[in-house]
Design a protein around this motif. Structure first.
Motif, short mmCIF file in Angstrom:
data_model
loop_
_atom_site.label_atom_id
_atom_site.label_comp_id
_atom_site.label_asym_id
_atom_site.label_seq_id
_atom_site.Cartn_x
_atom_site.Cartn_y
_atom_site.Cartn_z
N TRP A 196 0.78 -1.34 0.00
CA TRP A 196 0.08 0.14 0.01
C TRP A 196 0.99 1.28 -0.09
O TRP A 196 0.26 2.34 -0.30
CB TRP A 196 -1.02 -0.05 1.20
CG TRP A 196 -2.03 -0.93 1.06
CD1 TRP A 196 -2.03 -2.40 1.35
CD2 TRP A 196 -3.22 -0.75 0.29
NE1 TRP A 196 -3.07 -2.99 0.98
CE2 TRP A 196 -4.03 -1.94 0.22
CE3 TRP A 196 -3.95 0.40 -0.12
CZ2 TRP A 196 -5.36 -2.28 -0.22
CZ3 TRP A 196 -5.13 0.31 -0.55
CH2 TRP A 196 -5.77 -1.03 -0.95
N GLY A 197 2.10 1.41 0.23
CA GLY A 197 3.04 2.30 0.16
C GLY A 197 3.12 2.72 -1.17
O GLY A 197 3.35 3.71 -1.70
N ASN A 198 3.24 1.78 -2.43
CA ASN A 198 3.24 1.74 -3.66
C ASN A 198 2.04 2.40 -4.10
O ASN A 198 2.04 3.11 -4.99
CB ASN A 198 3.30 0.38 -4.33
CG ASN A 198 4.67 -0.32 -4.00
OD1 ASN A 198 4.64 -1.64 -3.69
ND2 ASN A 198 5.95 0.48 -4.30
N PHE A 199 0.97 2.08 -3.45
CA PHE A 199 -0.19 2.69 -3.99
C PHE A 199 -0.27 4.23 -3.67
O PHE A 199 -0.74 5.14 -4.40
CB PHE A 199 -1.38 1.99 -3.16
CG PHE A 199 -2.71 2.98 -3.13
CD1 PHE A 199 -3.76 3.13 -4.26
CD2 PHE A 199 -3.25 3.89 -1.76
CE1 PHE A 199 -5.02 3.67 -4.11
CE2 PHE A 199 -4.40 4.49 -1.95
CZ PHE A 199 -5.03 4.34 -3.07
N MET A 200 0.45 4.66 -2.33
CA MET A 200 0.47 6.06 -1.93
C MET A 200 1.35 6.88 -2.90
O MET A 200 1.14 8.10 -3.42
CB MET A 200 0.89 5.99 -0.55
CG MET A 200 -0.01 5.42 0.49
SD MET A 200 -1.80 6.39 0.40
CE MET A 200 -1.47 8.02 0.87
N ASN A 201 2.19 6.14 -3.54
CA ASN A 201 3.38 6.98 -4.39
C ASN A 201 2.85 6.59 -5.82
O ASN A 201 3.63 7.02 -6.68
CB ASN A 201 4.84 5.99 -4.19
CG ASN A 201 5.28 6.34 -2.82
OD1 ASN A 201 5.05 7.32 -2.28
ND2 ASN A 201 6.66 6.04 -2.73
N GLN A 202 1.63 6.06 -6.29
CA GLN A 202 1.35 5.81 -7.46
C GLN A 202 2.40 5.38 -8.25
O GLN A 202 2.83 5.58 -9.39
CB GLN A 202 0.91 7.29 -8.14
CG GLN A 202 -0.66 7.51 -7.53
CD GLN A 202 -1.12 8.62 -8.75
OE1 GLN A 202 -0.32 9.32 -8.89
NE2 GLN A 202 -2.26 8.43 -9.16
#
Length: 272
Positions: free
Chosen positions: A138-144
């Motif tokens: 979900w860190g990747n989600f926040m960073n797009q």
């Protein structure tokens, strides 16, 4: 409401000149939850109370270093020409397989020093690794980032995703929606976590929970990697993550069959 959803900021807050990103907060959260899960299970299995705390002090920095080294090696055409960029990990560029290799090597050496079975510790820790990966994606989600190729909004709606996920999967630089591969992997790993917890209760042979983790994660990563647009390549169209995944699947199955056939006496997960 839509404008708010489109404005998800990867920066959580600033402390003076220090920028704290959601990516880091989410990664650390996954590590902490995984640590406490392993710590609780380790106590049940007879490990010293400070075992995983001491292990984490070594495994965490070594895993980060190895994750960076793996990425740098896979992108050596760039970093060989720009060696000063190698240490700039704050600008991104780490690989989960590098972290996994570093962690496994550290755990193996640590267990040898402490005279504790490596496979016993690996079995205990395997669900915690998945916890970290489930949350960390979900860190990747926040960073797009770590997303897949273009899809339609209708495709994402058919996955019954909430609007706040769909909107974050719109990449303005590309002008299109993309596959939420972070979510595919997070869900795949969540299912894997349930399976590993069931395997605990089934009292499998020692090592089989860890090897099952390698197999399960690698099968999902192999197929999900084919959707991603940011893959690292060995050469041509050969994606390094897929090669590593196939290798780990083979190692997992061969290890399970070999130990069932050759290793005696049989030691199971719940044995001391």
């Amino acid at each position: 409401m839509e404008s708010i959803l489109l404005a998800i900021d990867p920066v959580a807050f600033n402390i003076g000149p220090i920028t704290v990103r959601w990516y880091g907060i989410i990664i650390v959260t996954g590590i902490i939850i995984g640590y406490f899960a392993a710590q609780a299970e380790g106590k049940k299995r007879g490990l010293p109370e400070d075992f995983f705390g001491d292990l984490l002090l070594w495994a965490l920095p070594i895993s980060i270093i190895c994750a960076r080294l793996y990425y740098v090696i896979m992108r050596w055409d760039y970093y060989g020409a720009n060696p000063g960029k190698i240490i700039e990990i704050w600008n991104g560029g780490i690989a989960i397989h590098g972290a996994l290799f570093g962690a496994v090597l550290t755990v193996y050496i640590f267990c040898r020093v402490k005279k504790v079975s490596f496979l016993k510790v690996a079995d205990i820790a395997a669900p915690s690794i998945l916890i970290g990966q489930i949350i960390g994606r979900w860190g990747n989600f926040m960073n797009q980032e770590a997303y897949g190729g273009p899809v339609s909004r209708g495709f994402l709606e058919n996955l019954f995703l909430p609007d706040w996920i769909i909107e974050q999967m719109y990449i303005h630089d590309l002008g299109t929606y993309v596959h939420p591969t972070f979510l595919y992997e997070s869900v795949w790993n969540f299912v894997g976590l349930i399976i590993l917890l069931i395997f605990r209760r089934a009292n499998l042979h020692r090592g089989e929970i860890f090897f099952s983790y390698l197999i399960w994660y690698s099968i999902g990563r192999f197929f999900i990697e084919s959707l991603r647009t940011d893959s690292l390549y060995l050469f041509g169209d050969l994606r390094s993550a897929q090669v590593v995944s196939v290798t780990l699947i083979i190692i997992g199955f061969v290890s399970i069959f070999y130990r069932r056939w050759k290793v005696r006496p049989v030691v199971r997960y719940l044995d001391e």
